[in-house]
Structures are given as C-alpha cells and as structure tokens.
Scaffold this active site. Structure first.
Site, PDB file in Angstrom:
ATOM      1  N   PRO A   1       0.836  -1.208   0.000  1.00  0.00           N
ATOM      2  CA  PRO A   1       0.000   0.000   0.000  1.00  0.00           C
ATOM      3  C   PRO A   1       0.871   1.259   0.000  1.00  0.00           C
ATOM      4  O   PRO A   1       1.813   1.365   0.783  1.00  0.00           O
ATOM      5  CB  PRO A   1      -0.789  -0.113   1.313  1.00  0.00           C
ATOM      6  CG  PRO A   1      -0.633  -1.516   1.770  1.00  0.00           C
ATOM      7  CD  PRO A   1       0.643  -2.023   1.194  1.00  0.00           C
ATOM      8  N   GLU A   2       0.575   2.174  -0.888  1.00  0.00           N
ATOM      9  CA  GLU A   2       1.289   3.450  -0.957  1.00  0.00           C
ATOM     10  C   GLU A   2       0.430   4.515  -0.286  1.00  0.00           C
ATOM     11  O   GLU A   2      -0.709   4.243   0.103  1.00  0.00           O
ATOM     12  CB  GLU A   2       1.536   3.822  -2.426  1.00  0.00           C
ATOM     13  CG  GLU A   2       2.440   2.841  -3.167  1.00  0.00           C
ATOM     14  CD  GLU A   2       3.915   3.025  -2.824  1.00  0.00           C
ATOM     15  OE1 GLU A   2       4.240   3.954  -2.062  1.00  0.00           O
ATOM     16  OE2 GLU A   2       4.727   2.226  -3.308  1.00  0.00           O
TER      17      GLU A   2
ATOM     18  N   ARG B   1       1.566 -11.111   5.549  1.00  0.00           N
ATOM     19  CA  ARG B   1       3.029 -11.107   5.634  1.00  0.00           C
ATOM     20  C   ARG B   1       3.540 -10.544   6.957  1.00  0.00           C
ATOM     21  O   ARG B   1       4.731 -10.596   7.226  1.00  0.00           O
ATOM     22  CB  ARG B   1       3.613 -10.355   4.445  1.00  0.00           C
ATOM     23  CG  ARG B   1       3.233 -11.063   3.132  1.00  0.00           C
ATOM     24  CD  ARG B   1       3.930 -10.474   1.937  1.00  0.00           C
ATOM     25  NE  ARG B   1       5.370 -10.609   2.031  1.00  0.00           N
ATOM     26  CZ  ARG B   1       6.215 -10.093   1.153  1.00  0.00           C
ATOM     27  NH1 ARG B   1       5.746  -9.426   0.114  1.00  0.00           N
ATOM     28  NH2 ARG B   1       7.516 -10.243   1.293  1.00  0.00           N
TER      29      ARG B   1
END
Ligand SMILES: [Zn+2]
Length: 271
Positions: free
Chosen positions: A2-3, A109
């Site tokens: 995600p940016e 993750r």
C-alpha cells in the site's frame, strides 16, 4: 505494497465508522507483527475514538486514552465488519466497537504494525519524528524542496523518495512524476535548476491527489468482508512499461535500477 494514496483512501473508508465510537475490547490474536504488539495497546479499552489521522503511511487512531499507530506494511488491510464476522487466517488485531462493528486488521506477511503511544506520536515517536512534510500540504513547496536538494549528489528519484525529504512519494509516483516533469531520474538532485523543481512540485502533488481521487471512486466498500484496497487502476505512463514505447515521443522507454528500485524513463523526453 500500500502506498500513500491507498492508506489515505483506507483512512477515509474507515474513519466515519470509528469516530466517536467506544472501544469495547482490543483483541490481539497474533502479536508477532513487524514489532510485537505491546500489552499497552490494551489501554485503549473503554476509550472513545476521536479522530483517525494519516501521517505518511501511518494511520494514527486518536482516542481519549492514547493513540494507536497502525502501519499496513506490505500486505496489511483494515476493514470495518460486524463484530460476529468469522475470523479468518491472518486476522491479527480487532478493535471491537460499541456500534456492534469491529475494525479488523488482516496482514498475511505481518510487516504491518500496531503500536501504542500515550502522547500524540508526531513530534517524539521514533517512527514519526524525523519524517519530512506531507506532500499534499503547503509545507511541501518549491523553496523547501529546492533548498533541501542543494549539495545533494544522489539521484533526483532517490531524493524525492526519501521520507526525510518528503513522505509518501513511492516508486510508482516518483517514476510517473519525473516523466511528467521531463526530468531524467538519474540526474543529481543538487544539480537540477529551480525552474525544473517548480515544475516537479505541483506534478508530484497532482499525481498523488489524482491517485487518491481514483481510489475514492473505485473504492471497494470498507465494510465488505472482501474489501481490499490494492493498486488503483490508473493511467501509468512509464511505471511497469520498461522496453515499451513512450506515450509522448514513441521512443523506447528504458528500465534501470536506482537505489534498488525499478526505474523506467524516456531518454528523449527526460533530460
Ligand atoms: Zn519520450
């Protein structure tokens, strides 16, 4: 990963469901995130959420009893779901709200984080205190960026991606902004003229603002169990197009590595 635009869209998606809600329970199913989720996060139990803020790619949940600092890492997502929704794999943290809904954090993750701070973390928290200005605020302007660039021999792309300089200019947005500004990403940051930075600054702002806007319109419902903000579909001019033809001059785009990141540019359009 995600940016900044995805995090901002997440913030906008969850904030209305969180603000003014009481946190009935803090559930940590697996504390082994990027940093262990601290016991102190339990201090949020019984608190009322007053605001959901974003700083860089951190979500800061303000409550009457302290602050949660949340990062989505590589694969984290937040959604607001009815509290009795079945827990699935990688649902690591819940904030159970008075409304009968919960904020649920899923992160396969586990590079994300949930931390607690008694004070607002922006000024003194080690993760936040050294961050540069937000790109979409007036603190990020031409004089600031130009002055920060003087004497820097690193590439302009690495420079604008440095969180100490300005936050949230991820790889996609750096590639796209430099293309639109006609600046070769390899050029030393300290040797680019003020006139060229004058072009670059508003382009960075527009590129990020446009991604947030598009995220807002293609926004998956954050109250859906499968809601997951991914990369927003957007018209990418160079990112991911190495070896293809330049949309401006039909020359071939070149792909190199800069600071270990994939960098695509047009050798004729970007000088
Ligand atoms: Zn070109």
């Amino acid at each position: 990963m995600p940016e900044l635009p995805e995090v901002e869209v997440s913030r906008r998606g969850i904030a209305p469901h969180l603000e003014s809600q009481v946190i009935k329970q803090v559930i940590v199913r697996d504390a082994r995130l990027r940093w262990p989720v601290p016991e102190t996060l339990q201090q949020l139990t019984g608190a009322t959420i007053t605001q959901v803020e974003r700083r860089a790619k951190y979500l800061i949940i303000h409550t009457t009893q302290g602050y949660a600092i949340v990062h989505l890492g590589m694969s984290g997502k937040v959604r607001v779901i009815p509290t009795d929704t079945i827990v699935v794999k990688h649902d690591h943290v819940d904030l159970e709200l008075g409304s009968g809904w919960s904020l649920r954090f899923n992160d396969p993750r586990r590079f994300g984080c949930w931390l607690f701070s008694e004070e607002h973390p922006s000024l003194d928290h080690p993760l936040l205190r050294e961050l540069g200005p937000e790109p979409l605020t007036d603190d990020f302007h031409l004089d600031y960026l130009f002055n920060a660039s003087r004497g820097r021999s690193q590439s302009v792309k690495t420079f604008i991606m440095d969180n100490h300089v300005v936050v949230g200019v991820g790889n996609i947005y750096a590639n796209e902004s430099l293309f639109k500004a006609g600046i070769n990403p390899k050029r030393a940051a300290g040797r680019i003229s003020k006139a060229r930075y004058a072009k670059l600054v508003p382009i960075i702002k527009q590129t990020l603002a446009r991604a947030i806007e598009q995220g807002g319109t293609t926004l998956q419902d954050f109250t859906q169990a499968d809601g997951q903000p991914g990369y927003f579909k957007q018209e990418l001019m160079v990112y991911g197009r190495g070896g293809k033809l330049c949309m401006q001059c039909s020359g071939r785009l070149k792909e190199i590595r800069l600071g270990q990141r994939s960098t695509v540019y047009c050798p004729s359009c970007q000088r």
